[in-house]
Each structure stands twice: as structure tokens, then as C-alpha cells.
Design a protein around this motif. Structure first.
Motif, PDB file in Angstrom:
ATOM      1  N   SER A   1      35.130  36.950  52.083  1.00  0.00           N
ATOM      2  CA  SER A   1      35.708  38.065  51.340  1.00  0.00           C
ATOM      3  C   SER A   1      35.138  39.404  51.802  1.00  0.00           C
ATOM      4  CB  SER A   1      35.450  37.880  49.842  1.00  0.00           C
ATOM      5  OG  SER A   1      34.059  37.768  49.598  1.00  0.00           O
ATOM      6  N   TRP A  42      39.132  33.860  40.103  1.00  0.00           N
ATOM      7  CA  TRP A  42      38.496  34.793  41.021  1.00  0.00           C
ATOM      8  C   TRP A  42      38.495  36.146  40.311  1.00  0.00           C
ATOM      9  CZ3 TRP A  42      36.282  32.884  45.294  1.00  0.00           C
ATOM     10  CH2 TRP A  42      36.763  31.693  45.828  1.00  0.00           C
ATOM     11  N   GLY A  61      37.995  33.576  48.992  1.00  0.00           N
ATOM     12  CA  GLY A  61      37.150  34.546  48.331  1.00  0.00           C
ATOM     13  C   GLY A  61      37.941  35.774  47.943  1.00  0.00           C
TER      14      GLY A  61
END
Length: 697
Positions: free
Chosen positions: A552, A484, A518
Motif C-alpha cells: 500500500s 480496510w 492493502g
């Protein structure tokens, strides 16, 4: 004399022949009489005999026509007999043909041989399998034995290549059409090649050339069917016209025409436009690789149409040179047409800068066009990897540099380069090299580069991470590792931890989070006990796990789901937009597409409707505008302020940035944003890709 007048009889375990009244014409002295296929029928006054497990040919009056030297023998026509011998260096049987006098009329060179009309269908066996050809009754080679199959069709032989292409030959062996894709007979042959159809006579001559889509047969008359014509514009100026089924543009900006499933590259070049026999295969700088559709030979042209290289069976680019193949092998030729290699090669490919890989005598070498020394062909295999060569030499792998010096000696079962990191495997152990020197050893298998680290696999197929210097950063204990942004998610037994690229822990495994949903604005969306919340880059829980779902953060807001409805919160966990919607998207330029009760709308960061919640679908486009579909499946275009550039009215609509491609009632056109027609809505089809506009006339 009829064969039925003679019978084979047995006496004391041996065989002979009697005529119809019982007279012995061949005494019972043979181990076997008849044929190797099991038949004992006399054929045209002749029969096979066997002694010491070998066969020969005699008459029914016991006249030997051949000695006992064949492994098989059987009649194949009234006056021909197929026999076989064993090869000198193998146990394969090689077949030939004998005549009624026992003379060899087709030599014993073939894996198989069968009648094919007035000729013989023969085959040889090679690495690719059984290959067929045709030999005349007089042992003259008509069709070389190189085809997957050969059929006879009227006055023609059709050879099927292993690549499924078809070659046409007259019955005297003259090649009349090569590399056909398919043929079918309709008062002549309709043949397809490179996407074009031609109509051929029964002798393979072109009655209608290869430039049509197909042919129709009406009232015994063949009529050609043309491809539709397209006009191609570039920057609103006519570039060319071309007949084809459809057009597209390649990733490197080349026009591609599709014709009956085949595709051709297109270039606005007078030589190509005026000569449909030349098919553009590749563009290399300002030079063109083309193939002649009739001769099937390849050539290189300048962009002005001047021939630079010609007469080869295949040509492809290799760096700034060309690999050219003919019947002798491969040749490396520069862009001026100068041949680099003195002797033909088995293969040639790209090497490092100013170098090429070449194969000769079943071994590989390195051609250096700047070096005066000749290549030495001694390597089993060689591949380029970034600035090095991965080389197999004497069945062991090592690494050479561009000076052909060993960086890593050929002592390994396998070598590879992962993101510039050189790795050698010996047995189950791996050695990581730096500057040609062994730096670190491990039994973990390096897989690939992930971020600035190397993904590794342990004996239990678990995953870990190490640095490019061989430092073990994460032991292989994990089921899945993914990134990520600049952070790693490490998953094990359904729980996860988060780590930075430097190895710093963001979230330890002991926290037992189930999932990462996320990352954005320095927050991770995480799931624990089936509820979603957010943590910061120090692993601290900043928003409690109280939500059904979450996405997110983006622009200070994050979508969250509560009681089956989506809304938005900020980092202070203040509900900025109440959970009201069935679905939402993250905010982009302060706009979110929302949906409730199967109706779509557009809202701003205050939750105010920019487009009312009344549409069948809304989709944000790369131009920043929104494609809006109404309940009648008509499309329109809105800007970010919710103002319609085009009200929903069209069957199709594509936003091009300063204009739109639209269709209505199967007619296509292009309008500018002021709704003025650049191309009126009266065309059968329009395609717009990049700065190309392609209109089907």
C-alpha cells in the motif's frame, strides 16, 4: 477349623456343605453357596448363601449370621466381609462391611470400599464423579470422601483434589498440610506449595518452612536451595528485594514473581514484605486480597496492612464488593466488611450498576444494594450484556432492564446483544429489537459487529452485512468479509468487491479482481490476472496491473515488485527508487529498510543510503531508532540519520528510549545514550519493563 476341610456339593440343583469325611454340615437347600465373585471357598468357617437372588452369611454348621438381604457379598479380610444393598431411590449399590459375626461395622453408604492399610478406602458418587475418603475399622470417618484419589504414605494419608492439589492428613484424620502442589520423599517429604518448597517430617511438620526453591540430599543431609535474590528499582530508586526465579510486569502495572512455575503478585507493602505466609492474590483499589499459605484462608487487607475481611475459603472482587465463600456458601461483602445478603448463596457475580447476580435454591435473582426489596430467585440463568440482562425464565430467553422489567419477553430460544443491538432467535428466525420493540425479522444469523455494521450468515454459510436497525445492506452471498480502514472487502469465488460503510460501491464484483493487498493514501493495491496495480476510491484503475507484487501507499510512495526486485513508485507511476532490492519496507519518517543479497541497509525517499547495505539485520524500534546486527551477531543502535549511538558490540541490546539494556559475555548492564553506565555490565541478569528495573543479584 480350616476352610479346606469343607466342600460345597450340589444335589437336585441345590447346594450344601460336607466336611472332609463326607458328613453333611449344611443341607442342600440353598440356591447358591459361596460368594458373589464366583468363589465357593469356605472362608474362616463362614460362607455366603443365596436365596431369591439375595445373599446372606452362614457358618459351615448352618448357623445364619445374617438374613438374605445383600446384592453382593465377598470376603475382604480374615474377619471382614464386603456386602452391598440397593439404594431406596436408585439402582446404585451401596457397600458396607460385616464382621465375622455378621454385624455391620461400616455402614452401607459407599459406592465402593476396599482395604487401605489398617483402614478402609471408601468412595461416594457425585456430579464430579467418584470421590474417595478413608474410614477406620471402627466406622469413624478419618478423611472426608471428597478426593479424586487417596493414598497412604508412611504415617500420612495423601488426598488428591480434583484440581490436582494435595492434602496431607495424619492417620487419625488431623489435617497437617493443605493445597500442596506436589510431594516427594527424601528422608522426609519435600513439598511444594504456591511455588515454594518446604521440608516436612514423616508426620508432615515443617522442618524447613515454605520459602525455598528446592532441597538437595547430600550424604544423608538435606540442604535448602535458595531462590536467587532480585533487587527491584522504580524510577532508579530501590523499591524492594525479592527471592524468586524471575520477574515480569502485568498489563495493569503489577509486579509478578515466578517461583517454580507459580506466580505471585508483588506489592511494596510492609505487611506482605515481612510476612511470606501472606500471598497477594488481587489488588482492588487500595485494598489487597491475600491468602494465608498455612491456613489457606483468604482475607482482605487495607494498603496499610489492616485486616478488613478474614476467614474465608475464597475471595474475589465483584465490582466494588467482594464475593466471599465459606462452608455455608457465598456471601456478598462491601469494602467495609458489611455482609449484604442475609442467607448464604450458591453463587454471586457482577450485575449492572449497584446490582449483583445471585443464585439460591438453584435459581438466579438480582441483588440491588440500593433497593429495599429482597431478591426473588426465579430465573434459570442470567447474564449481563452492556446495560441489560439476558435471562432464561421457564426455559425461554428474554431481556430485563436494571429495574427488572421485561424489555423483551421470555419467548425466545436464544437472545443476545451485538454491539448494543438486541437479537432474539425463535427456531430459525431472528428478530432485531430497537427500544424493546421488534424492528426487523430475518432468517440470516447475526454473528458479530464489524465496523458499524453487523456480520450475518445465511443458510448456505455465506456472509453478508446489515445495519444495526436491521436493514439488509449486503445479502449473504460472500465467502469472506473484512475491513480496510472504513471500507469492506467482500470476497466471493476468489474475486472481490469493495464497499464503503454506507453501502456505496468502490469496486464492483464484475471487475473480477483477485485480491486486495492493502489500503493507504486513498488507494487500494489490487491483483488482477496475477498482476498488481492500484485503484482509487471510485474504483478507477489509476496504476495498471503490471507489477509482480505491491504494497500500500504510505507518504506518497508505494513499494512495487518488478522482475523479482522491489522499488518505489509515486501516484503518477513514476519510479522514484529503481527496482533493485530483494525486500523493502514501507517508508516511515522517510526511511525504508531494504535488503539485497542477504545484506540490509537503510535508505531515504530519494533512494540514498542512510546506513550502508552491509548488515545482517536492521529492525526499526518503537523509539524511532534502529537495531543493527553485524555479521558477528553483535548488536548496535543507530538513529534515523544513520549515526550510531552504539556501534555493534553487544550480545544483546534493548533500546529504552533514553538508555539501553545491554549484555556482553553473559553479563548485563544499563548505559545511557552517552555510554555512561547507570548499572555496570557485571550483573547476572537485568530486566526492564516500564519504569521497573529488576536486577538479579
Amino acid at each position: 477349623m480350616k476352610a479346606e476341610e469343607f466342600i460345597v456339593f450340589e444335589k437336585d440343583g441345590y447346594f450344601g456343605i460336607k466336611d472332609e469325611i463326607g458328613n453333611v454340615t449344611v443341607p442342600a437347600v440353598y440356591e447358591k453357596l459361596g460368594w458373589s465373585n464366583g468363589s465357593t471357598k469356605v472362608h474362616n468357617g463362614l460362607i455366603g448363601f443365596r436365596r431369591d437372588n439375595l445373599w446372606g452369611l452362614i457358618t459351615v454348621r448352618n448357623k445364619a449370621l445374617t438374613g438374605q438381604k445383600f446384592y453382593t457379598i465377598e470376603p475382604i479380610s480374615n474377619i471382614h466381609f464386603k456386602a452391598s444393598i440397593k439404594g431406596k431411590f436408585s439402582n446404585h449399590l451401596f457397600h458396607g462391611i460385616l464382621d465375622e459375626k455378621g454385624r455391620t461395622i461400616v455402614s452401607f453408604n459407599y459406592f465402593s470400599i476396599e482395604p487401605l492399610g489398617a483402614n478402609w478406602l471408601v468412595s461416594v458418587f457425585s456430579k464430579v464423579g467418584q470421590q474417595f475418603g478413608v474410614v477406620s475399622y471402627e466406622n469413624r470417618l478419618i478423611i472426608p470422601a471428597k478426593y479424586a484419589a487417596v493414598d497412604e504414605n508412611r504415617a500420612l494419608f495423601i488426598g488428591k483434589q480434583f484440581g490436582q492439589k494435595l492434602d496431607m492428613y495424619l492417620n487419625d484424620g488431623q489435617a497437617v498440610q493443605l493445597d500442596l502442589d506436589s510431594i516427594n520423599y527424601q528422608k522426609g517429604f519435600v513439598a511444594f506449595r504456591d511455588g515454594y518448597a518446604a521440608f516436612l517430617s514423616e508426620r508432615g511438620n515443617e522442618i524447613h518452612p515454605f520459602e525455598f526453591k528446592n532441597f538437595s540430599l547430600k550424604e544423608d543431609r538435606i540442604s535448602p536451595i535458595q531462590f536467587p535474590e532480585w533487587t527491584i528499582y522504580q524510577e532508579d530508586t530501590v523499591l524492594m528485594k525479592w527471592r524468586c526465579d524471575s520477574l515480569t510486569v502485568s498489563t495493569n502495572g503489577m509486579l509478578i514473581a515466578y517461583l517454580n512455575g507459580s506466580h505471585h503478585l508483588l506489592l511494596s507493602n510492609n505487611t506482605l514484605l515481612n510476612n511470606h505466609e501472606l500471598i497477594l492474590k488481587e489488588v482492588s483499589g487500595n485494598q489487597l486480597i491475600v491468602q494465608n499459605s498455612k491456613s489457606r484462608k483468604w482475607a482482605v487487607l487495607s494498603d496499610q496492612g489492616k485486616t478488613l475481611i478474614t476467614g474465608y475459603d475464597s475471595i474475589h472482587t465483584i465490582s466494588n464488593h467482594y464475593g466471599c465463600q465459606d462452608s455455608k456458601g457465598w456471601h456478598l461483602i462491601d469494602q467495609e466488611g458489611n455482609k449484604i445478603n442475609r442467607l448464604p448463596l450458591q453463587a454471586v457475580g457482577p450485575g449492572l450498576e449497584n446490582q449483583f447476580l445471585a443464585k439460591r435454591n438453584n435459581h438466579w435473582g438480582i441483588l440491588d444494594i440500593n433497593a429495599k426489596k429482597q431478591a426473588t430467585y426465579k430465573y434459570d440463568s442470567i447474564h449481563t450484556s452492556e446495560s441489560i440482562y439476558l435471562v432464561s425464565y421457564l426455559n425461554r430467553w428474554g431481556i430485563l432492564n436494571d429495574s427488572e422489567e421485561w424489555v423483551v419477553r421470555s419467548e425466545y430460544n436464544e437472545v443476545k446483544s451485538i454491539g448494543g443491538v438486541i437479537i432474539g432467535r425463535r427456531g430459525k428466525g431472528y428478530t432485531i429489537f430497537y427500544d424493546g420493540k421488534p424492528l426487523y425479522k430475518t432468517i440470516a444469523k447475526p454473528l458479530s459487529k464489524i465496523g458499524n455494521l453487523i456480520l450475518i450468515e445465511g443458510d448456505s454459510l455465506k456472509l453478508g452485512l446489515m445495519t444495526e436497525y436491521g436493514e439488509l445492506l449486503v445479502r449473504p452471498h460472500y465467502d469472506e468479509i473484512r475491513m480496510w480502514s472504513e471500507y469492506f472487502e467482500l470476497r466471493s469465488n476468489q474475486y472481490i468487491e469493495i464497499m464503503s460503510e454506507s453501502g456505496g460501491t468502490v469496486l464492483p464484483l464484475g471487475e473480477q479482481y483477485q485480491e486486495v493487498g492493502g489500503y493507504g493514501d486513498n488507494y487500494f493495491a489490487v491483483k488482477k490476472e496475477d498482476r498488481w496495480g492500484f485503484i482509487d476510491l471510485e474504483g478507477r484503475l489509476r496504476i495498471s496491473n503490471r507489477y509482480d507484487d505491491a504494497q500500500s501507499f504510505n507518504g506518497g510512495l508505494a513499494p512495487v515488485k518488478l522482475r523479482e526486485r522491489w522499488g518505489f513508485i509515486n501516484k503518477a507511476e513514476e519510479i522514484k527508487i529503481q527496482p533493485y532490492y530483494d525486500h523493502v519496507t514501507a517508508f516511515i519518517n522517510d526511511r525504508s529498510i531494504v535488503q539485497r543479497n542477504e545484506k540490509y541497509g537503510l535508505i531515504d525517499i530519494n533512494g540514498d543510503e542512510v546506513l550502508e547495505l552491509n548488515w545482517k539485520s536492521i529492525r526499526r524500534l518503537g523509539t524511532g531508532n534502529y537495531l543493527v546486527q553485524d555479521n558477528n551477531d553483535q548488536f548496535g543502535l543507530s538513529n534515523e540519520d544513520g549515526s550510531f549511538i552504539f556501534r555493534p558490540f553487544y550480545d544483546h541490546l534493548k533500546d529504552l528510549g533514553d538508555r539501553v539494556l545491554v549484555s556482553k559475555n553473559d553479563a548485563w548492564g544499563i548505559l545511557n545514550y552517552d555510554r555512561y553506565p547507570i548499572f555496570k555490565i557485571n550483573n547476572e541478569e537485568i530486566k526492564v519493563i516500564g519504569n521497573f528495573i529488576m536486577i538479579k543479584n
